[in-house]
Design a protein around this motif. Structure first.
Motif, PDB file in Angstrom:
ATOM      1  N   TRP A   1      10.289  44.483  50.451  1.00  0.00           N
ATOM      2  CA  TRP A   1      11.045  43.676  49.582  1.00  0.00           C
ATOM      3  C   TRP A   1      11.322  44.629  48.400  1.00  0.00           C
ATOM      4  O   TRP A   1      11.225  43.954  47.329  1.00  0.00           O
ATOM      5  CB  TRP A   1      10.188  42.511  49.229  1.00  0.00           C
ATOM      6  CG  TRP A   1      10.046  41.404  50.135  1.00  0.00           C
ATOM      7  CD1 TRP A   1      11.131  40.669  50.649  1.00  0.00           C
ATOM      8  CD2 TRP A   1       9.027  41.368  51.293  1.00  0.00           C
ATOM      9  NE1 TRP A   1      10.562  39.860  51.861  1.00  0.00           N
ATOM     10  CE2 TRP A   1       9.157  40.426  52.146  1.00  0.00           C
ATOM     11  CE3 TRP A   1       7.711  41.999  51.434  1.00  0.00           C
ATOM     12  CZ2 TRP A   1       8.366  40.133  53.397  1.00  0.00           C
ATOM     13  CZ3 TRP A   1       6.961  41.483  52.381  1.00  0.00           C
ATOM     14  CH2 TRP A   1       7.505  40.444  53.469  1.00  0.00           C
ATOM     15  N   ILE A   2      11.099  45.977  48.501  1.00  0.00           N
ATOM     16  CA  ILE A   2      11.325  46.898  47.533  1.00  0.00           C
ATOM     17  C   ILE A   2      12.475  47.862  47.701  1.00  0.00           C
ATOM     18  O   ILE A   2      13.435  47.803  46.819  1.00  0.00           O
ATOM     19  CB  ILE A   2      10.153  47.957  47.511  1.00  0.00           C
ATOM     20  CG1 ILE A   2       8.929  46.976  47.256  1.00  0.00           C
ATOM     21  CG2 ILE A   2      10.333  48.783  46.476  1.00  0.00           C
ATOM     22  CD1 ILE A   2       7.686  47.861  47.326  1.00  0.00           C
ATOM     23  N   PHE A   3      12.590  48.340  48.942  1.00  0.00           N
ATOM     24  CA  PHE A   3      13.732  49.233  49.037  1.00  0.00           C
ATOM     25  C   PHE A   3      15.058  48.616  49.700  1.00  0.00           C
ATOM     26  O   PHE A   3      15.188  48.154  50.731  1.00  0.00           O
ATOM     27  CB  PHE A   3      13.431  50.073  50.069  1.00  0.00           C
ATOM     28  CG  PHE A   3      11.982  51.283  49.713  1.00  0.00           C
ATOM     29  CD1 PHE A   3      12.388  52.211  48.864  1.00  0.00           C
ATOM     30  CD2 PHE A   3      10.926  50.848  50.491  1.00  0.00           C
ATOM     31  CE1 PHE A   3      11.306  52.789  48.304  1.00  0.00           C
ATOM     32  CE2 PHE A   3       9.893  51.635  50.068  1.00  0.00           C
ATOM     33  CZ  PHE A   3       9.727  52.499  49.105  1.00  0.00           C
ATOM     34  N   SER A   4      16.064  48.503  48.695  1.00  0.00           N
ATOM     35  CA  SER A   4      17.468  47.990  49.320  1.00  0.00           C
ATOM     36  C   SER A   4      18.223  49.046  50.023  1.00  0.00           C
ATOM     37  O   SER A   4      17.622  50.292  50.085  1.00  0.00           O
ATOM     38  CB  SER A   4      18.219  47.447  48.273  1.00  0.00           C
ATOM     39  OG  SER A   4      18.617  48.587  47.084  1.00  0.00           O
ATOM     40  N   GLN A   5      19.285  48.626  50.482  1.00  0.00           N
ATOM     41  CA  GLN A   5      20.320  49.653  51.165  1.00  0.00           C
ATOM     42  C   GLN A   5      20.847  50.532  49.823  1.00  0.00           C
ATOM     43  O   GLN A   5      21.194  51.589  50.610  1.00  0.00           O
ATOM     44  CB  GLN A   5      21.609  48.934  51.836  1.00  0.00           C
ATOM     45  CG  GLN A   5      21.237  48.059  53.060  1.00  0.00           C
ATOM     46  CD  GLN A   5      20.445  49.163  54.116  1.00  0.00           C
ATOM     47  OE1 GLN A   5      20.806  50.366  53.959  1.00  0.00           O
ATOM     48  NE2 GLN A   5      20.238  48.233  54.972  1.00  0.00           N
ATOM     49  N   LYS A   6      20.571  50.417  48.832  1.00  0.00           N
ATOM     50  CA  LYS A   6      21.088  51.163  47.649  1.00  0.00           C
ATOM     51  C   LYS A   6      20.076  52.311  47.300  1.00  0.00           C
ATOM     52  O   LYS A   6      20.315  53.115  46.627  1.00  0.00           O
ATOM     53  CB  LYS A   6      21.848  50.660  46.579  1.00  0.00           C
ATOM     54  CG  LYS A   6      22.945  49.881  47.100  1.00  0.00           C
ATOM     55  CD  LYS A   6      23.653  48.961  45.784  1.00  0.00           C
ATOM     56  CE  LYS A   6      24.766  48.444  46.387  1.00  0.00           C
ATOM     57  NZ  LYS A   6      25.408  47.410  45.358  1.00  0.00           N
ATOM     58  N   SER A   7      18.783  52.172  47.741  1.00  0.00           N
ATOM     59  CA  SER A   7      17.756  53.017  47.286  1.00  0.00           C
ATOM     60  C   SER A   7      17.805  54.325  48.161  1.00  0.00           C
ATOM     61  O   SER A   7      18.199  54.562  49.147  1.00  0.00           O
ATOM     62  CB  SER A   7      16.516  52.521  47.854  1.00  0.00           C
ATOM     63  OG  SER A   7      15.338  53.158  47.653  1.00  0.00           O
ATOM     64  N   ARG A   8      17.755  55.260  47.170  1.00  0.00           N
ATOM     65  CA  ARG A   8      17.777  56.818  47.650  1.00  0.00           C
ATOM     66  C   ARG A   8      16.862  57.298  48.575  1.00  0.00           C
ATOM     67  O   ARG A   8      17.143  58.099  49.982  1.00  0.00           O
ATOM     68  CB  ARG A   8      17.930  57.767  46.492  1.00  0.00           C
ATOM     69  CG  ARG A   8      19.259  58.065  45.599  1.00  0.00           C
ATOM     70  CD  ARG A   8      19.165  59.174  44.663  1.00  0.00           C
ATOM     71  NE  ARG A   8      20.290  58.918  43.939  1.00  0.00           N
ATOM     72  CZ  ARG A   8      21.427  59.662  44.237  1.00  0.00           C
ATOM     73  NH1 ARG A   8      21.498  60.424  45.369  1.00  0.00           N
ATOM     74  NH2 ARG A   8      22.480  59.552  43.488  1.00  0.00           N
ATOM     75  N   ILE A   9      15.498  56.732  48.502  1.00  0.00           N
ATOM     76  CA  ILE A   9      14.566  56.927  49.437  1.00  0.00           C
ATOM     77  C   ILE A   9      14.999  56.355  50.758  1.00  0.00           C
ATOM     78  O   ILE A   9      14.723  56.788  51.734  1.00  0.00           O
ATOM     79  CB  ILE A   9      13.253  56.511  48.938  1.00  0.00           C
ATOM     80  CG1 ILE A   9      12.942  57.147  47.496  1.00  0.00           C
ATOM     81  CG2 ILE A   9      12.139  56.527  50.044  1.00  0.00           C
ATOM     82  CD1 ILE A   9      11.502  56.633  46.796  1.00  0.00           C
ATOM     83  N   ARG A  10      15.420  55.170  51.007  1.00  0.00           N
ATOM     84  CA  ARG A  10      15.699  54.536  51.998  1.00  0.00           C
ATOM     85  C   ARG A  10      16.848  55.146  52.777  1.00  0.00           C
ATOM     86  O   ARG A  10      17.036  55.261  54.010  1.00  0.00           O
ATOM     87  CB  ARG A  10      16.101  52.967  51.923  1.00  0.00           C
ATOM     88  CG  ARG A  10      16.322  52.300  53.132  1.00  0.00           C
ATOM     89  CD  ARG A  10      16.238  50.699  52.796  1.00  0.00           C
ATOM     90  NE  ARG A  10      16.538  50.114  54.214  1.00  0.00           N
ATOM     91  CZ  ARG A  10      16.851  48.938  54.374  1.00  0.00           C
ATOM     92  NH1 ARG A  10      16.974  48.195  53.261  1.00  0.00           N
ATOM     93  NH2 ARG A  10      16.935  48.254  55.377  1.00  0.00           N
ATOM     94  N   GLN A  11      17.847  55.636  51.845  1.00  0.00           N
ATOM     95  CA  GLN A  11      19.037  56.168  52.469  1.00  0.00           C
ATOM     96  C   GLN A  11      18.733  57.512  53.111  1.00  0.00           C
ATOM     97  O   GLN A  11      18.997  57.916  54.349  1.00  0.00           O
ATOM     98  CB  GLN A  11      20.193  56.435  51.438  1.00  0.00           C
ATOM     99  CG  GLN A  11      20.916  55.305  50.981  1.00  0.00           C
ATOM    100  CD  GLN A  11      21.798  55.346  49.887  1.00  0.00           C
ATOM    101  OE1 GLN A  11      21.922  56.600  49.270  1.00  0.00           O
ATOM    102  NE2 GLN A  11      22.625  54.438  49.655  1.00  0.00           N
ATOM    103  N   PHE A  12      17.664  58.208  52.450  1.00  0.00           N
ATOM    104  CA  PHE A  12      17.128  59.542  53.062  1.00  0.00           C
ATOM    105  C   PHE A  12      16.435  59.343  54.318  1.00  0.00           C
ATOM    106  O   PHE A  12      16.862  60.149  55.335  1.00  0.00           O
ATOM    107  CB  PHE A  12      16.204  60.165  52.073  1.00  0.00           C
ATOM    108  CG  PHE A  12      15.598  61.536  52.603  1.00  0.00           C
ATOM    109  CD1 PHE A  12      16.148  62.791  52.845  1.00  0.00           C
ATOM    110  CD2 PHE A  12      14.249  61.361  52.825  1.00  0.00           C
ATOM    111  CE1 PHE A  12      15.620  63.778  53.368  1.00  0.00           C
ATOM    112  CE2 PHE A  12      13.622  62.270  53.612  1.00  0.00           C
ATOM    113  CZ  PHE A  12      14.402  63.498  53.644  1.00  0.00           C
TER     114      PHE A  12
END
Length: 180
Positions: A45-56
């Motif tokens: 419930w924190i990292f959306s698809q636009k989050s740089r961490i999640r994208q990495f």
């Protein structure tokens, strides 16, 4: 006879087209659901698809189940490098376990005394840490249970998680009690 062969080929082509249509329709239903419920596709419930961490993280690992509808596809080069590092980690762990058998450990402690931080304990902790990092990266990239490509939706990941839990218990007892 030739008409029967043509009919079979046409039926196979029609079946393939029907399957493609069904898969496309299912993908569109998933996309509509995710658009309607944006918190469903957030990891923790924190990292959306636009989050740089999640994208990495998504660049490093493949999705556990299917494809990422709104996420990034994995990078072939980064994914291959990450897989190579994990393969070397697993091979290193196997080599350490093959060398540091219970008999070897018993003799090691008899010769050097009950010391904390023996070479095999440090190696096991390092290998366990690497596998824990992989687990966390996969969780951030695709979620644990309640996201479309959740970690636990792949049976292989369930097996890896059970091995990781056993490794964490083993390393923890080795750090708490000298000799494990």
């Amino acid at each position: 006879m030739p008409s029967e062969i043509l009919a079979t080929i046409n039926n196979d082509a029609q079946d393939t087209q029907d399957l493609t249509d069904v898969l496309y329709e299912r993908r569109m239903q998933k996309a509509d659901f995710i658009r309607s419920h944006p918190s469903y596709d957030k990891t923790f419930w924190i990292f959306s698809q636009k989050s740089r961490i999640r994208q990495f993280c998504q660049r490093l690992v493949q999705p556990a189940n299917g494809e990422r509808i709104f996420g990034l596809p994995h990078s072939p080069i980064a994914h291959s490098m990450f897989q190579l590092i994990l393969l070397l980690t697993v091979i290193g762990g196997i080599v350490v376990e093959a060398i540091a058998t219970p008999v070897y450990r018993k003799n090691f402690y008899a010769q050097h005394g009950q010391i904390r931080g023996s070479w095999f304990d440090i190696a096991e902790t390092t290998f366990g840490g690497m596998l824990l990092v992989e687990f966390i990266i996969k969780l951030i990239a695709d979620g644990f249970l309640f996201t479309p490509n959740a970690y636990l939706r792949c049976i292989w990941n369930v097996v890896v998680m059970l091995i990781l839990l056993g490794l964490i218990v083993n390393v923890s007892t080795g750090l708490i009690f000298i000799g494990g």
